[in-house]
Design an enzyme around this catalytic site. Structure first.
Site, mmCIF file in Angstrom:
data_model
loop_
_atom_site.group_PDB
_atom_site.id
_atom_site.type_symbol
_atom_site.label_atom_id
_atom_site.label_comp_id
_atom_site.label_asym_id
_atom_site.label_seq_id
_atom_site.Cartn_x
_atom_site.Cartn_y
_atom_site.Cartn_z
ATOM 1 N N ALA A 15 -4.621 20.961 31.789
ATOM 2 C CA ALA A 15 -5.478 22.212 32.040
ATOM 3 C C ALA A 15 -4.788 23.239 30.630
ATOM 4 C CB ALA A 15 -5.045 22.724 33.193
ATOM 5 N N ASP A 73 -3.838 14.540 19.379
ATOM 6 C CA ASP A 73 -2.836 13.674 19.428
ATOM 7 C C ASP A 73 -1.619 14.483 18.500
ATOM 8 O OD1 ASP A 73 -1.453 11.491 20.913
ATOM 9 O OD2 ASP A 73 -1.198 10.517 19.221
ATOM 10 N N GLY A 165 7.955 21.380 25.154
ATOM 11 C CA GLY A 165 8.644 20.004 24.336
ATOM 12 C C GLY A 165 9.706 20.422 23.456
ATOM 13 N N ASP A 167 10.031 22.399 21.121
ATOM 14 C CA ASP A 167 10.177 23.770 20.290
ATOM 15 C C ASP A 167 11.505 24.423 20.176
ATOM 16 O OD1 ASP A 167 7.385 23.912 19.771
ATOM 17 O OD2 ASP A 167 7.059 25.123 21.800
ATOM 18 N N LYS A 187 3.414 31.958 17.318
ATOM 19 C CA LYS A 187 3.447 30.231 17.109
ATOM 20 C C LYS A 187 2.078 29.578 16.697
ATOM 21 C CE LYS A 187 4.121 25.855 19.109
ATOM 22 N NZ LYS A 187 4.273 25.000 20.444
ATOM 23 N N HIS A 192 1.146 23.295 13.709
ATOM 24 C CA HIS A 192 0.486 22.063 13.260
ATOM 25 C C HIS A 192 -0.960 22.179 13.905
ATOM 26 C CE1 HIS A 192 2.728 21.603 16.845
ATOM 27 N NE2 HIS A 192 2.459 20.629 17.354
HETATM 28 P P1 IMP Z 1 0.491 14.587 23.338
HETATM 29 O O1 IMP Z 1 -0.340 14.777 21.792
HETATM 30 O O2 IMP Z 1 -0.269 15.444 24.388
HETATM 31 O O3 IMP Z 1 0.605 13.015 23.303
HETATM 32 O O4 IMP Z 1 2.048 15.298 23.085
HETATM 33 C C1 IMP Z 1 3.180 14.738 22.222
HETATM 34 C C2 IMP Z 1 4.166 15.234 22.496
HETATM 35 O O5 IMP Z 1 4.494 15.920 21.212
HETATM 36 C C3 IMP Z 1 4.188 16.314 23.427
HETATM 37 O O6 IMP Z 1 4.569 15.732 24.678
HETATM 38 C C4 IMP Z 1 5.426 17.325 22.995
HETATM 39 O O7 IMP Z 1 6.560 16.690 23.480
HETATM 40 C C5 IMP Z 1 5.339 16.969 21.465
HETATM 41 N N1 IMP Z 1 4.700 18.247 20.800
HETATM 42 C C6 IMP Z 1 3.594 18.140 20.161
HETATM 43 N N2 IMP Z 1 3.390 19.397 20.042
HETATM 44 C C7 IMP Z 1 4.236 20.231 20.226
HETATM 45 C C8 IMP Z 1 4.727 21.732 19.814
HETATM 46 O O8 IMP Z 1 4.028 22.535 19.557
HETATM 47 N N3 IMP Z 1 6.029 22.191 20.439
HETATM 48 C C9 IMP Z 1 6.701 21.233 20.918
HETATM 49 N N4 IMP Z 1 6.378 19.631 21.178
HETATM 50 C C10 IMP Z 1 5.363 19.426 21.061
#
Ligand code: IMP
Length: 207
Positions: A15, A73, A165, A167, A187, A192
Protein backbone atom coordinates in the site's frame (compact mmCIF):
# COMPACT_ATOMS: atom_id res chain seq x y z
CA UNK A 1 5.49 2.75 -26.62
CA UNK A 2 2.60 5.21 -26.52
CA UNK A 3 1.97 7.42 -23.54
CA UNK A 4 0.35 5.98 -20.43
CA UNK A 5 -2.81 7.75 -19.30
CA UNK A 6 -6.18 6.91 -17.78
CA UNK A 7 -6.12 3.78 -15.62
CA UNK A 8 -2.79 2.19 -14.74
CA UNK A 9 -2.32 -0.96 -12.65
CA UNK A 10 0.55 -0.70 -10.19
CA UNK A 11 1.93 -4.21 -9.88
CA UNK A 12 2.40 -4.17 -6.13
CA UNK A 13 0.60 -5.46 -3.06
CA UNK A 14 2.39 -2.85 -0.95
CA UNK A 15 0.00 0.00 0.00
CA UNK A 16 2.92 2.37 0.73
CA UNK A 17 4.39 1.92 -2.75
CA UNK A 18 0.97 2.45 -4.38
CA UNK A 19 0.43 5.70 -2.49
CA UNK A 20 3.88 7.03 -3.42
CA UNK A 21 3.54 6.12 -7.12
CA UNK A 22 -0.07 7.35 -7.37
CA UNK A 23 0.98 10.75 -5.97
CA UNK A 24 3.84 11.01 -8.48
CA UNK A 25 1.60 10.20 -11.47
CA UNK A 26 -1.58 12.06 -10.44
CA UNK A 27 -0.42 15.38 -12.01
CA UNK A 28 -0.30 13.60 -15.40
CA UNK A 29 -3.91 12.43 -15.23
CA UNK A 30 -2.95 8.83 -14.44
CA UNK A 31 -5.42 6.97 -12.24
CA UNK A 32 -3.53 4.24 -10.32
CA UNK A 33 -5.04 1.04 -8.97
CA UNK A 34 -2.99 -1.69 -7.28
CA UNK A 35 -2.70 -5.29 -8.40
CA UNK A 36 -3.55 -6.17 -4.80
CA UNK A 37 -6.88 -4.31 -4.95
CA UNK A 38 -7.74 -6.14 -8.19
CA UNK A 39 -6.92 -9.48 -6.53
CA UNK A 40 -4.22 -10.29 -9.10
CA UNK A 41 -1.73 -13.01 -8.15
CA UNK A 42 1.94 -12.12 -7.52
CA UNK A 43 4.12 -13.90 -10.10
CA UNK A 44 7.37 -15.52 -8.92
CA UNK A 45 10.32 -13.14 -9.39
CA UNK A 46 12.61 -15.54 -11.23
CA UNK A 47 14.73 -12.96 -13.09
CA UNK A 48 18.41 -12.43 -12.41
CA UNK A 49 18.30 -8.67 -13.11
CA UNK A 50 16.10 -5.87 -11.74
CA UNK A 51 14.76 -5.24 -15.27
CA UNK A 52 13.76 -8.89 -15.75
CA UNK A 53 11.87 -8.94 -12.46
CA UNK A 54 10.15 -5.60 -13.09
CA UNK A 55 9.07 -6.82 -16.55
CA UNK A 56 7.78 -10.15 -15.14
CA UNK A 57 5.57 -8.23 -12.68
CA UNK A 58 4.38 -5.60 -15.20
CA UNK A 59 3.58 -8.15 -17.95
CA UNK A 60 1.70 -10.44 -15.54
CA UNK A 61 -0.44 -7.56 -14.23
CA UNK A 62 -1.16 -6.18 -17.73
CA UNK A 63 -2.20 -9.59 -19.05
CA UNK A 64 -4.37 -10.45 -16.04
CA UNK A 65 -6.11 -7.05 -15.90
CA UNK A 66 -6.32 -6.04 -19.57
CA UNK A 67 -4.90 -2.62 -18.57
CA UNK A 68 -1.42 -1.07 -18.85
CA UNK A 69 0.67 -1.88 -15.78
CA UNK A 70 3.70 -0.45 -14.02
CA UNK A 71 6.06 -2.46 -11.80
CA UNK A 72 9.26 -1.64 -9.97
CA UNK A 73 12.11 -3.72 -8.69
CA UNK A 74 14.87 -2.35 -6.53
CA UNK A 75 17.76 -3.29 -4.31
CA UNK A 76 21.18 -2.56 -2.89
CA UNK A 77 24.33 -3.42 -4.87
CA UNK A 78 27.74 -3.45 -3.16
CA UNK A 79 30.78 -3.04 -5.43
CA UNK A 80 33.17 -5.17 -3.32
CA UNK A 81 30.58 -7.97 -3.19
CA UNK A 82 30.26 -8.12 -6.98
CA UNK A 83 26.93 -6.25 -6.90
CA UNK A 84 25.31 -8.43 -4.22
CA UNK A 85 22.77 -8.58 -2.66
CA UNK A 86 21.25 -7.04 -5.84
CA UNK A 87 17.98 -8.72 -6.85
CA UNK A 88 18.20 -10.77 -3.64
CA UNK A 89 18.20 -7.67 -1.37
CA UNK A 90 14.87 -8.44 0.28
CA UNK A 91 15.74 -12.16 0.61
CA UNK A 92 18.82 -11.34 2.69
CA UNK A 93 16.44 -9.97 5.31
CA UNK A 94 14.30 -13.09 5.33
CA UNK A 95 14.11 -14.70 8.76
CA UNK A 96 14.78 -18.41 8.96
CA UNK A 97 11.68 -20.51 9.61
CA UNK A 98 12.94 -21.66 13.02
CA UNK A 99 13.29 -18.07 14.19
CA UNK A 100 9.54 -17.61 14.43
CA UNK A 101 6.88 -15.88 12.36
CA UNK A 102 7.85 -14.87 8.87
CA UNK A 103 8.95 -11.30 8.41
CA UNK A 104 12.03 -9.38 7.48
CA UNK A 105 14.91 -8.56 9.75
CA UNK A 106 16.71 -5.55 8.26
CA UNK A 107 19.25 -5.30 11.06
CA UNK A 108 20.32 -8.88 10.35
CA UNK A 109 20.55 -8.14 6.61
CA UNK A 110 22.65 -4.99 7.14
CA UNK A 111 24.88 -7.00 9.47
CA UNK A 112 25.31 -9.70 6.84
CA UNK A 113 26.47 -7.13 4.26
CA UNK A 114 28.85 -5.58 6.81
CA UNK A 115 30.21 -9.00 7.83
CA UNK A 116 31.00 -9.92 4.23
CA UNK A 117 32.65 -6.54 3.62
CA UNK A 118 34.84 -6.95 6.70
CA UNK A 119 36.14 -10.23 5.31
CA UNK A 120 37.87 -8.07 2.66
CA UNK A 121 39.91 -6.23 5.32
CA UNK A 122 39.82 -2.71 6.79
CA UNK A 123 40.63 -0.94 3.50
CA UNK A 124 37.78 -2.52 1.55
CA UNK A 125 36.00 -0.37 -1.06
CA UNK A 126 32.72 0.58 0.67
CA UNK A 127 31.03 2.01 -2.43
CA UNK A 128 27.55 0.82 -3.28
CA UNK A 129 24.39 1.91 -5.05
CA UNK A 130 20.66 1.53 -4.76
CA UNK A 131 19.08 0.52 -8.07
CA UNK A 132 15.46 0.96 -9.10
CA UNK A 133 14.00 -0.27 -12.38
CA UNK A 134 10.50 0.72 -13.48
CA UNK A 135 8.82 -1.34 -16.20
CA UNK A 136 5.62 -0.55 -18.05
CA UNK A 137 3.75 -3.22 -20.03
CA UNK A 138 0.57 -2.97 -22.07
CA UNK A 139 -1.90 -5.85 -22.57
CA UNK A 140 -0.79 -6.09 -26.24
CA UNK A 141 2.83 -6.70 -25.19
CA UNK A 142 4.49 -3.30 -25.58
CA UNK A 143 7.08 -2.56 -22.89
CA UNK A 144 9.31 0.28 -21.66
CA UNK A 145 12.01 0.14 -18.98
CA UNK A 146 13.55 3.02 -16.95
CA UNK A 147 16.61 2.51 -14.73
CA UNK A 148 17.49 4.75 -11.78
CA UNK A 149 20.45 4.74 -9.45
CA UNK A 150 21.66 6.44 -6.25
CA UNK A 151 25.39 6.08 -5.58
CA UNK A 152 26.80 6.05 -2.06
CA UNK A 153 28.93 4.32 0.55
CA UNK A 154 28.14 1.89 3.34
CA UNK A 155 28.62 2.97 6.93
CA UNK A 156 28.57 1.00 10.17
CA UNK A 157 26.89 1.00 12.67
CA UNK A 158 23.44 1.87 11.25
CA UNK A 159 22.23 5.45 11.92
CA UNK A 160 18.83 7.14 11.75
CA UNK A 161 15.22 6.19 12.27
CA UNK A 162 13.52 7.43 9.09
CA UNK A 163 13.21 5.38 5.91
CA UNK A 164 13.20 1.61 5.68
CA UNK A 165 15.26 -1.40 4.60
CA UNK A 166 18.97 -0.62 4.27
CA UNK A 167 18.54 3.18 4.66
CA UNK A 168 20.43 3.34 8.02
CA UNK A 169 23.72 2.14 6.45
CA UNK A 170 23.51 4.02 3.11
CA UNK A 171 25.26 7.39 2.87
CA UNK A 172 24.48 9.03 -0.48
CA UNK A 173 27.42 10.46 -2.42
CA UNK A 174 28.44 13.94 -1.22
CA UNK A 175 26.56 13.52 2.10
CA UNK A 176 27.53 12.59 5.66
CA UNK A 177 24.02 11.58 6.77
CA UNK A 178 22.51 8.20 5.98
CA UNK A 179 19.24 7.92 4.02
CA UNK A 180 17.57 7.12 7.37
CA UNK A 181 18.72 10.54 8.64
CA UNK A 182 17.04 12.31 5.68
CA UNK A 183 13.39 13.21 5.95
CA UNK A 184 11.34 11.38 3.31
CA UNK A 185 10.77 14.51 1.15
CA UNK A 186 14.50 15.11 1.01
CA UNK A 187 15.29 11.47 0.24
CA UNK A 188 12.68 11.36 -2.54
CA UNK A 189 14.54 14.13 -4.40
CA UNK A 190 17.80 12.16 -4.64
CA UNK A 191 16.79 8.51 -4.47
CA UNK A 192 17.18 5.79 -7.10
CA UNK A 193 13.36 5.77 -7.37
CA UNK A 194 13.32 9.53 -8.07
CA UNK A 195 15.96 9.03 -10.78
CA UNK A 196 13.95 6.24 -12.47
CA UNK A 197 10.70 8.24 -12.21
CA UNK A 198 12.33 11.33 -13.72
CA UNK A 199 13.28 9.22 -16.77
CA UNK A 200 9.76 7.75 -17.00
CA UNK A 201 8.09 11.17 -16.76
CA UNK A 202 10.43 12.64 -19.38
CA UNK A 203 9.79 9.78 -21.81
CA UNK A 204 6.06 9.38 -21.20
CA UNK A 205 5.02 13.00 -20.67
CA UNK A 206 7.90 15.01 -22.15
CA UNK A 207 8.63 16.82 -18.86
P1 IMP B 1 11.45 -4.78 -3.88
O1 IMP B 1 11.84 -3.92 -5.04
O2 IMP B 1 10.13 -4.42 -3.30
O3 IMP B 1 11.63 -6.24 -4.19
O4 IMP B 1 12.45 -4.46 -2.68
C1 IMP B 1 13.83 -4.68 -2.72
C2 IMP B 1 14.46 -4.40 -1.39
O5 IMP B 1 15.50 -3.42 -1.62
C3 IMP B 1 13.57 -3.76 -0.35
O6 IMP B 1 12.92 -4.71 0.40
C4 IMP B 1 14.56 -2.95 0.48
O7 IMP B 1 15.15 -3.71 1.45
C5 IMP B 1 15.64 -2.59 -0.50
N1 IMP B 1 15.45 -1.20 -0.90
C6 IMP B 1 14.93 -0.76 -2.06
N2 IMP B 1 14.86 0.58 -2.06
C7 IMP B 1 15.32 0.98 -0.85
C8 IMP B 1 15.47 2.26 -0.25
O8 IMP B 1 15.14 3.32 -0.80
N3 IMP B 1 15.98 2.24 1.00
C9 IMP B 1 16.32 1.12 1.66
N4 IMP B 1 16.19 -0.09 1.16
C10 IMP B 1 15.70 -0.17 -0.11
Amino acid sequence: MGKIGGKLVIATHNAGKLKEIAALLAPFGVDCISAGALGLPEPPETGITFAENALIKARAAAQASGLPALADDSGLCVAALGGRPGVYTADWAERQRFEGPSGRDWYMAMGKVEGLLCEHGPDVDRSCWFACVLAIATPDGETAVYEGRANGTLTWPPRGTMGFGYDPVFVPLGETRTFAEHDPQEKHKISHRADAFAKLVKDQFGQ
